[in-house]
Design a protein around this motif. Structure first.
Motif, PDB file in Angstrom:
ATOM      1  N   THR A   1      31.878 -79.629-104.587  1.00 15.73           N
ATOM      2  CA  THR A   1      33.130 -80.349-104.347  1.00 15.73           C
ATOM      3  C   THR A   1      33.597 -80.111-102.911  1.00 15.73           C
ATOM      4  OG1 THR A   1      34.576 -78.518-105.003  1.00 15.73           O
ATOM      5  CG2 THR A   1      33.782 -79.980-106.767  1.00 15.73           C
ATOM      6  N   VAL A   2      34.302 -81.083-102.379  1.00 16.09           N
ATOM      7  CA  VAL A   2      34.818 -80.959-101.010  1.00 16.09           C
ATOM      8  C   VAL A   2      35.735 -79.746-100.914  1.00 16.09           C
ATOM      9  CG1 VAL A   2      36.254 -82.057 -99.248  1.00 16.09           C
ATOM     10  CG2 VAL A   2      34.590 -83.421-100.535  1.00 16.09           C
ATOM     11  N   GLU A   3      36.603 -79.580-101.910  1.00 16.71           N
ATOM     12  CA  GLU A   3      37.567 -78.481-101.897  1.00 16.71           C
ATOM     13  C   GLU A   3      36.862 -77.120-101.841  1.00 16.71           C
ATOM     14  OE1 GLU A   3      39.550 -81.939-104.019  1.00 16.71           O
ATOM     15  OE2 GLU A   3      37.542 -81.052-103.908  1.00 16.71           O
ATOM     16  N   TYR A   4      35.821 -76.969-102.624  1.00 20.21           N
ATOM     17  CA  TYR A   4      35.101 -75.684-102.656  1.00 20.21           C
ATOM     18  C   TYR A   4      34.421 -75.416-101.316  1.00 20.21           C
ATOM     19  CZ  TYR A   4      31.639 -72.114-103.739  1.00 20.21           C
ATOM     20  OH  TYR A   4      30.881 -70.968-103.710  1.00 20.21           O
ATOM     21  N   THR A   5      33.727 -76.412-100.763  1.00 19.26           N
ATOM     22  CA  THR A   5      33.018 -76.205 -99.500  1.00 19.26           C
ATOM     23  C   THR A   5      33.976 -75.916 -98.361  1.00 19.26           C
ATOM     24  OG1 THR A   5      31.211 -77.637-100.239  1.00 19.26           O
ATOM     25  CG2 THR A   5      31.377 -77.229 -97.879  1.00 19.26           C
ATOM     26  N   VAL A   6      35.089 -76.629 -98.324  1.00 21.66           N
ATOM     27  CA  VAL A   6      36.100 -76.383 -97.286  1.00 21.66           C
ATOM     28  C   VAL A   6      36.595 -74.934 -97.382  1.00 21.66           C
ATOM     29  CG1 VAL A   6      38.480 -76.898 -96.585  1.00 21.66           C
ATOM     30  CG2 VAL A   6      36.857 -78.765 -96.982  1.00 21.66           C
ATOM     31  N   ALA A   7      36.882 -74.497 -98.598  1.00 17.83           N
ATOM     32  CA  ALA A   7      37.394 -73.133 -98.790  1.00 17.83           C
ATOM     33  C   ALA A   7      36.377 -72.084 -98.341  1.00 17.83           C
ATOM     34  CB  ALA A   7      37.759 -72.923-100.259  1.00 17.83           C
ATOM     35  N   GLN A   8      35.094 -72.312 -98.615  1.00 15.98           N
ATOM     36  CA  GLN A   8      34.077 -71.335 -98.235  1.00 15.98           C
ATOM     37  C   GLN A   8      33.872 -71.283 -96.718  1.00 15.98           C
ATOM     38  OE1 GLN A   8      33.139 -69.260-100.687  1.00 15.98           O
ATOM     39  NE2 GLN A   8      34.583 -70.607-101.765  1.00 15.98           N
ATOM     40  N   LEU A   9      33.836 -72.448 -96.070  1.00 24.09           N
ATOM     41  CA  LEU A   9      33.657 -72.472 -94.614  1.00 24.09           C
ATOM     42  C   LEU A   9      34.846 -71.819 -93.901  1.00 24.09           C
ATOM     43  CD1 LEU A   9      32.070 -76.023 -94.108  1.00 24.09           C
ATOM     44  CD2 LEU A   9      30.955 -73.794 -93.801  1.00 24.09           C
ATOM     45  N   LYS A  10      36.028 -72.046 -94.420  1.00 23.76           N
ATOM     46  CA  LYS A  10      37.208 -71.415 -93.823  1.00 23.76           C
ATOM     47  C   LYS A  10      37.202 -69.902 -94.074  1.00 23.76           C
ATOM     48  CE  LYS A  10      40.364 -75.365 -93.695  1.00 23.76           C
ATOM     49  NZ  LYS A  10      41.652 -75.946 -94.172  1.00 23.76           N
ATOM     50  N   ALA A  11      36.716 -69.503 -95.250  1.00 23.80           N
ATOM     51  CA  ALA A  11      36.632 -68.065 -95.551  1.00 23.80           C
ATOM     52  C   ALA A  11      35.633 -67.378 -94.623  1.00 23.80           C
ATOM     53  CB  ALA A  11      36.229 -67.868 -97.011  1.00 23.80           C
ATOM     54  N   TYR A  12      34.523 -68.042 -94.328  1.00 24.20           N
ATOM     55  CA  TYR A  12      33.564 -67.502 -93.350  1.00 24.20           C
ATOM     56  C   TYR A  12      34.221 -67.424 -91.968  1.00 24.20           C
ATOM     57  CZ  TYR A  12      29.305 -67.611 -96.249  1.00 24.20           C
ATOM     58  OH  TYR A  12      28.324 -67.361 -97.192  1.00 24.20           O
ATOM     59  N   ARG A  13      34.929 -68.473 -91.606  1.00 24.01           N
ATOM     60  CA  ARG A  13      35.542 -68.525 -90.274  1.00 24.01           C
ATOM     61  C   ARG A  13      36.555 -67.401 -90.087  1.00 24.01           C
ATOM     62  NH1 ARG A  13      38.971 -73.801 -88.855  1.00 24.01           N
ATOM     63  NH2 ARG A  13      40.405 -72.749 -90.292  1.00 24.01           N
ATOM     64  N   GLU A  14      37.307 -67.103 -91.137  1.00 25.50           N
ATOM     65  CA  GLU A  14      38.352 -66.072 -91.051  1.00 25.50           C
ATOM     66  C   GLU A  14      37.820 -64.679 -91.391  1.00 25.50           C
ATOM     67  OE1 GLU A  14      41.105 -67.076 -89.734  1.00 25.50           O
ATOM     68  OE2 GLU A  14      40.386 -69.162 -89.830  1.00 25.50           O
ATOM     69  N   GLN A  15      36.488 -64.547 -91.537  1.00 23.78           N
ATOM     70  CA  GLN A  15      35.856 -63.258 -91.860  1.00 23.78           C
ATOM     71  C   GLN A  15      36.275 -62.732 -93.235  1.00 23.78           C
ATOM     72  OE1 GLN A  15      33.631 -61.619 -89.603  1.00 23.78           O
ATOM     73  NE2 GLN A  15      33.774 -63.501 -88.423  1.00 23.78           N
ATOM     74  N   GLU A  16      36.714 -63.627 -94.108  1.00 21.20           N
ATOM     75  CA  GLU A  16      37.103 -63.225 -95.453  1.00 21.20           C
ATOM     76  C   GLU A  16      35.891 -63.203 -96.390  1.00 21.20           C
ATOM     77  OE1 GLU A  16      40.034 -66.089 -96.482  1.00 21.20           O
ATOM     78  OE2 GLU A  16      41.560 -65.264 -95.128  1.00 21.20           O
ATOM     79  N   ARG A  17      34.911 -64.008 -96.049  1.00 24.69           N
ATOM     80  CA  ARG A  17      33.653 -63.986 -96.802  1.00 24.69           C
ATOM     81  C   ARG A  17      32.555 -63.507 -95.861  1.00 24.69           C
ATOM     82  NH1 ARG A  17      30.465 -68.749-100.334  1.00 24.69           N
ATOM     83  NH2 ARG A  17      28.595 -67.446-100.653  1.00 24.69           N
ATOM     84  N   THR A  18      31.859 -62.467 -96.304  1.00 26.87           N
ATOM     85  CA  THR A  18      30.849 -61.844 -95.433  1.00 26.87           C
ATOM     86  C   THR A  18      29.479 -61.770 -96.115  1.00 26.87           C
ATOM     87  OG1 THR A  18      31.480 -59.640 -96.202  1.00 26.87           O
ATOM     88  CG2 THR A  18      32.594 -60.474 -94.240  1.00 26.87           C
TER      89      THR A  18
END
Length: 245
Positions: free
Chosen positions: A196-213
């Protein structure tokens, strides 16, 4: 007469010498015993053969997965990921058709809390690696969903996915996720098509903000790429990827 006697003596001498040689050879052969067979070597070879035949299969090399077991273990996953592995809420990921190696690694990280997902906290604690492999194999065996992209911003998303952004040093997504978005099974790169667009957007932003590593095994490359993308670029990219097939 003298000549005849001489010849007779020479013949007798020759016969005598020949007889001595023959007797000597017989004596040597009689005294020499035939070589013994080294039974120790034979026994060791037999035991070695037996050991090889009984050697257990190395399960680390040939992992056996059972998708039916995985299906039964996935009962607690259906509330968020659906009976068919496709999310019931847009913010959750679609697991159907996902790369097995990638999904197994993510389940391990969620279990150890390397990847923190609040609603999944503790859900995997009772499972061992074999269970997680079976769950991953089960979802990988299901047909993946293909989404419907919004025509608005589609060209921008396609340009980033297929060509990257040269001036920002953003690599093309196809390098890891393949032209059709199915990822790379051997390398463990995930399938991005149909999310889903919502899920992918959330993951890319989490990577960008160093929240997902969870890209640590790959040198943090997702965080590096996402850090160079704006919100609008992330949204265009997510919209394009959902309709890939």
């Amino acid at each position: 007469m003298v000549r005849l006697l001489t010849k007779s003596y020479m013949r007798l001498a020759f016969v005598a010498i020949a007889a001595i040689v023959i007797l000597t050879v017989w004596t040597l052969q009689a005294d020499t015993e035939p070589p013994e067979v080294d039974e120790t070597i034979v026994v060791e070879l037999d035991e070695s053969t037996q050991i090889v035949e009984e050697a257990p299969v190395d399960t680390a090399i040939a992992d056996v997965v059972d998708t039916e077991v995985g299906r039964s273990l996935s009962a607690s996953c259906t509330a968020c990921h659906g009976n068919d592995g496709n999310a019931l809420q847009a913010e959750n990921s679609n697991l159907a058709g996902q790369n097995e190696k990638y999904l197994f690694r993510q389940l391990q990280m969620i279990q150890s809390e390397e990847r923190e997902i609040v609603v999944m906290k503790g859900l995997l604690n009772a499972f061992d690696d074999g269970d997680l492999r079976n769950i991953a194999a089960y979802y990988a065996s299901l047909p993946g969903r293909i989404g419907q992209s919004n025509p608005e911003g589609l060209e921008e998303g396609e340009a980033i996915y297929r060509g990257g952004i040269l001036e920002k040093k953003v690599a093309a997504c196809t390098a890891c996720h393949a032209p059709n978005g199915n990822g790379n099974m051997l390398a463990g790169f995930p399938r991005v098509s149909g999310q889903t667009v919502e899920y992918t957007v959330a993951q890319l932003k989490a990577y960008r903000e160093q929240e997902r590593t969870t890209d640590e095994d790959y040198g943090g490359m997702m965080r590096d790429i996402a850090a160079r993308l704006t919100d609008s670029e992330i949204e265009a990219l997510a919209n394009y990827m959902t309709g890939l097939y």
